[in-house]
Design a protein around this motif. Structure first.
Motif, short mmCIF file in Angstrom:
data_model
loop_
_atom_site.label_atom_id
_atom_site.label_comp_id
_atom_site.label_asym_id
_atom_site.label_seq_id
_atom_site.Cartn_x
_atom_site.Cartn_y
_atom_site.Cartn_z
N UNK A 153 20.74 6.48 18.97
CA UNK A 153 20.22 6.28 20.32
C UNK A 153 20.82 5.07 21.03
N UNK A 154 21.17 4.06 20.28
CA UNK A 154 21.66 2.82 20.88
C UNK A 154 23.19 2.70 20.87
N UNK A 155 23.89 3.69 20.34
CA UNK A 155 25.36 3.66 20.37
C UNK A 155 25.82 3.59 21.82
N UNK A 156 26.73 2.68 22.09
CA UNK A 156 27.28 2.53 23.44
C UNK A 156 28.44 3.51 23.61
N UNK A 157 28.44 4.26 24.69
CA UNK A 157 29.54 5.17 25.01
C UNK A 157 30.14 4.76 26.35
N UNK A 158 31.47 4.89 26.46
CA UNK A 158 32.15 4.50 27.69
C UNK A 158 33.36 5.39 27.92
N UNK A 159 33.57 5.75 29.18
CA UNK A 159 34.71 6.59 29.55
C UNK A 159 36.01 5.84 29.30
N UNK B 212 29.04 7.51 32.18
CA UNK B 212 29.62 6.58 31.19
C UNK B 212 30.77 5.76 31.74
N UNK B 213 30.82 5.53 33.03
CA UNK B 213 31.90 4.71 33.60
C UNK B 213 31.84 3.28 33.08
N UNK B 214 30.65 2.81 32.81
CA UNK B 214 30.42 1.50 32.17
C UNK B 214 29.72 1.78 30.85
N UNK C 42 20.12 6.42 27.20
CA UNK C 42 20.12 6.38 28.65
C UNK C 42 20.82 7.60 29.24
N UNK C 43 21.90 8.03 28.61
CA UNK C 43 22.59 9.24 29.08
C UNK C 43 21.66 10.44 28.96
N UNK C 44 20.96 10.55 27.83
CA UNK C 44 20.02 11.67 27.63
C UNK C 44 18.93 11.66 28.69
N UNK C 45 18.41 10.48 28.99
CA UNK C 45 17.35 10.37 30.00
C UNK C 45 17.89 10.77 31.38
N UNK C 46 19.08 10.34 31.70
CA UNK C 46 19.68 10.65 33.00
C UNK C 46 19.93 12.16 33.14
N UNK C 47 20.38 12.79 32.06
CA UNK C 47 20.66 14.22 32.10
C UNK C 47 19.40 15.07 31.98
N UNK D 158 31.58 15.93 22.04
CA UNK D 158 32.65 16.77 22.59
C UNK D 158 33.61 15.90 23.40
N UNK D 159 33.05 15.00 24.20
CA UNK D 159 33.87 14.14 25.05
C UNK D 159 34.65 13.11 24.22
N UNK D 160 34.06 12.63 23.13
CA UNK D 160 34.78 11.72 22.23
C UNK D 160 35.93 12.47 21.57
N UNK D 161 35.66 13.69 21.10
CA UNK D 161 36.70 14.51 20.45
C UNK D 161 37.87 14.78 21.38
N UNK D 162 37.61 14.88 22.68
CA UNK D 162 38.67 15.16 23.66
C UNK D 162 39.30 13.89 24.22
N UNK D 163 38.90 12.74 23.70
CA UNK D 163 39.49 11.47 24.11
C UNK D 163 38.98 10.91 25.43
N UNK D 164 37.93 11.50 25.99
CA UNK D 164 37.41 11.06 27.27
C UNK D 164 36.40 9.93 27.14
N UNK D 165 35.82 9.78 25.95
CA UNK D 165 34.84 8.72 25.70
C UNK D 165 35.22 7.94 24.45
N UNK D 166 34.79 6.72 24.41
CA UNK D 166 34.90 5.89 23.22
C UNK D 166 33.50 5.39 22.87
N UNK D 167 33.29 5.03 21.62
CA UNK D 167 31.97 4.56 21.20
C UNK D 167 32.05 3.17 20.59
N UNK D 168 30.96 2.46 20.68
CA UNK D 168 30.82 1.15 20.05
C UNK D 168 29.44 1.07 19.45
N UNK D 169 29.29 0.30 18.36
CA UNK D 169 27.96 0.14 17.81
C UNK D 169 27.04 -0.52 18.84
N UNK D 170 25.75 -0.40 18.64
CA UNK D 170 24.81 -0.99 19.60
C UNK D 170 25.06 -2.48 19.80
#
Length: 125
Positions: free
Chosen positions: A38-44, A64-66, A72-77, A90-102
């Motif tokens: 839930x707390x993993x940070x995702x960014x475009x 995920x622009x920032x 938060x993404x789940x709540x927004x959607x 899916x977006x990480x697999x396609x290279x559109x998103x990156x992740x960081x630990x909380x």
């Protein structure tokens, strides 16, 4: 039916809410290919994802622009977290998103942190 609801077409009903099951957004998949909590940070990344993406994918990517936590993404959607994790993976697999630990510097069971979260939740209700 309000004007906003009429513009949404047959997929949204003012009284009933969403008429399409949330898991249709993930093609029925319930397990992400990338480990996310839930707390993993995702960014475009700025890369354009290859292949077809549904509207929920596009909405998630736009959110995920920032750096933003998965919750938060789940709540927004307005989708279940399980569905959101699949869309984000899916977006990480396609290279559109990156992740960081909380970005949490406290122990997750720190009483002060838990009380702050509880206070924030109470203010929302």
């Amino acid at each position: 039916m309000s004007a906003a609801a009429a513009d949404d077409g047959p997929w949204l009903d003012e009284a009933a809410g969403r008429l399409v099951r949330p898991f249709t957004a993930s093609d029925g998949r319930t397990r992400p290919t990338v480990a996310l909590d839930l707390m993993t940070q995702v960014m475009a990344t700025g890369a354009t994802p290859l292949g077809y993406l549904g509207p929920e994918h596009a909405q998630a990517l736009d959110r995920c622009r920032a750096p933003v936590p998965v919750a938060e993404v789940a709540a927004h959607l307005a989708l279940p977290v399980a569905v959101t994790k699949v869309l984000l993976s899916d977006l990480v697999d396609r290279g559109a998103l990156t992740t960081e630990p909380p970005a949490v510097h406290h122990h997750p069971t720190d009483r002060a942190l838990l009380e702050a979260v509880l206070d924030a939740l109470r203010r929302q209700l």
